[in-house]
Write a protein that holds these residues in place. Sequence first.
Motif, PDB file in Angstrom:
ATOM      1  N   ALA A  89       0.823  -1.218   0.000  1.00 47.67           N
ATOM      2  CA  ALA A  89       0.000   0.000   0.000  1.00 47.67           C
ATOM      3  C   ALA A  89       0.858   1.269   0.000  1.00 47.67           C
ATOM      4  CB  ALA A  89      -0.904   0.006   1.230  1.00 47.67           C
ATOM      5  N   ALA A  90       1.986   1.245   0.706  1.00 53.05           N
ATOM      6  CA  ALA A  90       2.830   2.452   0.771  1.00 53.05           C
ATOM      7  C   ALA A  90       3.371   2.805  -0.605  1.00 53.05           C
ATOM      8  CB  ALA A  90       3.982   2.239   1.756  1.00 53.05           C
ATOM      9  N   SER A  91       3.808   1.784  -1.357  1.00 53.54           N
ATOM     10  CA  SER A  91       4.275   2.051  -2.721  1.00 53.54           C
ATOM     11  C   SER A  91       3.146   2.623  -3.558  1.00 53.54           C
ATOM     12  CB  SER A  91       4.767   0.763  -3.388  1.00 53.54           C
ATOM     13  OG  SER A  91       5.927   0.273  -2.782  1.00 53.54           O
ATOM     14  N   ALA A  92       1.958   2.041  -3.420  1.00 50.22           N
ATOM     15  CA  ALA A  92       0.808   2.506  -4.212  1.00 50.22           C
ATOM     16  C   ALA A  92       0.440   3.942  -3.838  1.00 50.22           C
ATOM     17  CB  ALA A  92      -0.381   1.577  -3.997  1.00 50.22           C
ATOM     18  N   ALA A  93       0.447   4.244  -2.558  1.00 44.04           N
ATOM     19  CA  ALA A  93       0.102   5.603  -2.104  1.00 44.04           C
ATOM     20  C   ALA A  93       1.126   6.607  -2.625  1.00 44.04           C
ATOM     21  CB  ALA A  93       0.034   5.641  -0.577  1.00 44.04           C
ATOM     22  N   ALA A  94       2.400   6.237  -2.519  1.00 45.94           N
ATOM     23  CA  ALA A  94       3.461   7.137  -2.992  1.00 45.94           C
ATOM     24  C   ALA A  94       3.326   7.385  -4.491  1.00 45.94           C
ATOM     25  CB  ALA A  94       4.840   6.539  -2.673  1.00 45.94           C
ATOM     26  N   ALA A  95       3.077   6.312  -5.239  1.00 49.03           N
ATOM     27  CA  ALA A  95       2.939   6.457  -6.693  1.00 49.03           C
ATOM     28  C   ALA A  95       1.728   7.311  -7.037  1.00 49.03           C
ATOM     29  CB  ALA A  95       2.825   5.077  -7.348  1.00 49.03           C
ATOM     30  N   ALA A  96       0.644   7.151  -6.299  1.00 49.77           N
ATOM     31  CA  ALA A  96      -0.569   7.934  -6.579  1.00 49.77           C
ATOM     32  C   ALA A  96      -0.291   9.432  -6.394  1.00 49.77           C
ATOM     33  CB  ALA A  96      -1.707   7.474  -5.666  1.00 49.77           C
ATOM     34  N   VAL A  97       0.379   9.781  -5.308  1.00 46.87           N
ATOM     35  CA  VAL A  97       0.693  11.205  -5.059  1.00 46.87           C
ATOM     36  C   VAL A  97       1.661  11.723  -6.129  1.00 46.87           C
ATOM     37  CG1 VAL A  97       1.814  12.802  -3.448  1.00 46.87           C
ATOM     38  CG2 VAL A  97       0.248  11.050  -2.588  1.00 46.87           C
ATOM     39  N   ALA A  98       2.679  10.920  -6.437  1.00 47.58           N
ATOM     40  CA  ALA A  98       3.718  11.368  -7.376  1.00 47.58           C
ATOM     41  C   ALA A  98       3.152  11.531  -8.791  1.00 47.58           C
ATOM     42  CB  ALA A  98       4.868  10.361  -7.381  1.00 47.58           C
ATOM     43  N   LEU A  99       2.378  10.545  -9.254  1.00 46.39           N
ATOM     44  CA  LEU A  99       1.876  10.595 -10.637  1.00 46.39           C
ATOM     45  C   LEU A  99       0.763  11.633 -10.787  1.00 46.39           C
ATOM     46  CD1 LEU A  99       1.926   6.751 -11.347  1.00 46.39           C
ATOM     47  CD2 LEU A  99       3.507   8.479 -12.243  1.00 46.39           C
ATOM     48  N   ASN A 100      -0.015  11.829  -9.740  1.00 48.48           N
ATOM     49  CA  ASN A 100      -1.051  12.872  -9.744  1.00 48.48           C
ATOM     50  C   ASN A 100      -0.398  14.249  -9.947  1.00 48.48           C
ATOM     51  OD1 ASN A 100      -3.751  13.943  -9.171  1.00 48.48           O
ATOM     52  ND2 ASN A 100      -2.900  14.592  -7.206  1.00 48.48           N
ATOM     53  N   ALA A 101       0.753  14.441  -9.284  1.00 44.74           N
ATOM     54  CA  ALA A 101       1.462  15.724  -9.437  1.00 44.74           C
ATOM     55  C   ALA A 101       2.177  15.791 -10.785  1.00 44.74           C
ATOM     56  CB  ALA A 101       2.469  15.897  -8.295  1.00 44.74           C
ATOM     57  N   LEU A 102       2.807  14.677 -11.184  1.00 35.54           N
ATOM     58  CA  LEU A 102       3.594  14.662 -12.427  1.00 35.54           C
ATOM     59  C   LEU A 102       2.718  14.991 -13.640  1.00 35.54           C
ATOM     60  CD1 LEU A 102       6.541  13.888 -13.378  1.00 35.54           C
ATOM     61  CD2 LEU A 102       5.608  11.625 -13.901  1.00 35.54           C
ATOM     62  N   TYR A 103       1.486  14.495 -13.627  1.00 30.04           N
ATOM     63  CA  TYR A 103       0.582  14.701 -14.765  1.00 30.04           C
ATOM     64  C   TYR A 103      -0.506  15.736 -14.474  1.00 30.04           C
ATOM     65  CZ  TYR A 103       2.523  10.971 -17.679  1.00 30.04           C
ATOM     66  OH  TYR A 103       3.348  10.214 -18.478  1.00 30.04           O
ATOM     67  N   ASP A 104      -0.329  16.511 -13.405  1.00 26.95           N
ATOM     68  CA  ASP A 104      -1.300  17.560 -13.047  1.00 26.95           C
ATOM     69  C   ASP A 104      -2.745  17.054 -13.098  1.00 26.95           C
ATOM     70  OD1 ASP A 104       0.587  19.596 -12.636  1.00 26.95           O
ATOM     71  OD2 ASP A 104       0.769  19.867 -14.820  1.00 26.95           O
ATOM     72  N   ARG A 105      -3.001  15.919 -12.498  1.00 21.43           N
ATOM     73  CA  ARG A 105      -4.364  15.361 -12.525  1.00 21.43           C
ATOM     74  C   ARG A 105      -5.301  16.103 -11.575  1.00 21.43           C
ATOM     75  NH1 ARG A 105      -3.303  13.609 -16.937  1.00 21.43           N
ATOM     76  NH2 ARG A 105      -2.735  11.446 -17.379  1.00 21.43           N
ATOM     77  N   GLY A 106      -4.744  16.765 -10.581  1.00 23.23           N
ATOM     78  CA  GLY A 106      -5.566  17.628  -9.711  1.00 23.23           C
ATOM     79  C   GLY A 106      -6.465  16.894  -8.724  1.00 23.23           C
ATOM     80  N   LEU A 107      -6.163  15.616  -8.448  1.00 20.47           N
ATOM     81  CA  LEU A 107      -6.997  14.881  -7.487  1.00 20.47           C
ATOM     82  C   LEU A 107      -6.554  15.196  -6.056  1.00 20.47           C
ATOM     83  CD1 LEU A 107      -7.238  11.371  -9.223  1.00 20.47           C
ATOM     84  CD2 LEU A 107      -8.834  13.287  -9.342  1.00 20.47           C
ATOM     85  N   SER A 108      -7.516  15.269  -5.149  1.00 23.47           N
ATOM     86  CA  SER A 108      -7.199  15.493  -3.735  1.00 23.47           C
ATOM     87  C   SER A 108      -6.657  14.189  -3.142  1.00 23.47           C
ATOM     88  CB  SER A 108      -8.453  15.916  -2.977  1.00 23.47           C
ATOM     89  OG  SER A 108      -9.349  14.811  -2.942  1.00 23.47           O
ATOM     90  N   ARG A 109      -6.080  14.301  -1.949  1.00 22.33           N
ATOM     91  CA  ARG A 109      -5.596  13.076  -1.288  1.00 22.33           C
ATOM     92  C   ARG A 109      -6.744  12.075  -1.078  1.00 22.33           C
ATOM     93  NH1 ARG A 109      -0.265  13.131   1.113  1.00 22.33           N
ATOM     94  NH2 ARG A 109       0.852  14.590  -0.209  1.00 22.33           N
ATOM     95  N   ALA A 110      -7.908  12.581  -0.691  1.00 23.29           N
ATOM     96  CA  ALA A 110      -9.046  11.672  -0.478  1.00 23.29           C
ATOM     97  C   ALA A 110      -9.454  11.014  -1.796  1.00 23.29           C
ATOM     98  CB  ALA A 110     -10.216  12.427   0.131  1.00 23.29           C
ATOM     99  N   GLU A 111      -9.392  11.769  -2.887  1.00 27.09           N
ATOM    100  CA  GLU A 111      -9.749  11.187  -4.193  1.00 27.09           C
ATOM    101  C   GLU A 111      -8.709  10.168  -4.660  1.00 27.09           C
ATOM    102  OE1 GLU A 111     -12.314  14.864  -6.146  1.00 27.09           O
ATOM    103  OE2 GLU A 111     -10.126  14.957  -6.206  1.00 27.09           O
ATOM    104  N   LEU A 112      -7.495  10.267  -4.132  1.00 26.91           N
ATOM    105  CA  LEU A 112      -6.462   9.293  -4.518  1.00 26.91           C
ATOM    106  C   LEU A 112      -6.613   7.954  -3.790  1.00 26.91           C
ATOM    107  CD1 LEU A 112      -3.270  11.569  -4.765  1.00 26.91           C
ATOM    108  CD2 LEU A 112      -4.532  10.496  -6.649  1.00 26.91           C
TER     109      LEU A 112
END
Length: 293
Positions: A89-112
């Motif tokens: 889960a930690a890898s998945a959470a880290a990737a979600a935050v990183a890729l959301n920022a890298l691609y400017d997806r604009g999702l909130s932490r709760a949406e991730l």
Amino acid sequence: MLTVRAPATSANLGSGFDVFGVALGTPADVVRVERAPETRITVTGAGSQYIPEDPAQNTVGAVADALDAPAHIKIDKGIRPASGLGSSAASAAAAAVALNALYDRGLSRAELVPVAAEGEALVSGEAHADNVAPSLLGGFTVVTDDGVTQLDASIPVVACLPEMSVSTRDAREVVPDSAALEDVVDTVGNAATLTVGMTRDDPDLVGRGMEDAIVTPERTALIDGYDRVRDAALEAGATGVTVSGAGPGILAACHRPDQGAIAAAMIDAFDALGIESRAYQTRIGEGATLYRD
Ligand SMILES: Nc1ncnc2c1ncn2[C@@H]1O[C@H](COP(=O)(O)OP(=O)(O)OP(=O)(O)O)[C@@H](O)[C@H]1O
Ligand SMILES: N[C@@H](CCO)C(=O)O
């Protein structure tokens, strides 16, 4: 390149099976991402030899797919897999935050949270979010079908990790299909006690609320030496002890001055059975942190 540190987590806390989770100060995974035409993954660090780099089999690959965000992803594991400390889960959470920022997806932490939970579906067969939620949001989290509730909390804990593996998939097979009403009533009471304890940063209430007579007894049978280690931790001052996530990690809540003695007692109890272990003396802490290089 973007870097994210996402913390280990402890799910269930006894009375909150598939509902409660907490972020731990240590250990943590570190994930680095850069844009690429297709996803490629490399894994180093704790237990990396057991973690597939194929994006179709790694939790971060599922996250990259869910966000439609192909990248070169480097995972530095601080959290050994099959630990009960939310490694996948930690890898998945880290990737979600990183890729959301890298691609400017604009999702909130709760949406991730549901995005990162796609990784959990890949490795355990179910998209349970009780590890990814605290790793993303920090503190104490309550996950239900209606969403996630988060509370900042700061309780000292010891997370003891023996040198054995229990896969979440196997540990879910021993979960009973039904429970006696009496046990359900006790567990609801304990979950409520634990939640009040979290709101007050009260280790005594949190420890008392970790009792559970439904799932935990079935799971402890998968962890050699569990009863001896739990008794040793309680004798050394732990306010409550339970299986961390699906195990084999064991979590003890405590007051700060007792932390060192509890860690030593748990390690000694495993050692007496010929089982090596390590203990993280930490506390409920923050969620994933993003660094822009
Ligand atoms: N990025 C990853 N990090 C860790 N494990 C991964 C990853 N991707 C895939 N896996 C696989 O997931 C499995 C470990 O996940 P599992 O849920 O059993 O352990 P855990 O995350 O430590 O435990 P828990 O969920 O009980 O806290 C291993 O089979 C491992 O190969
Ligand atoms: N709630 C899940 C967490 C697994 O990490 C379980 O106990 O199976």
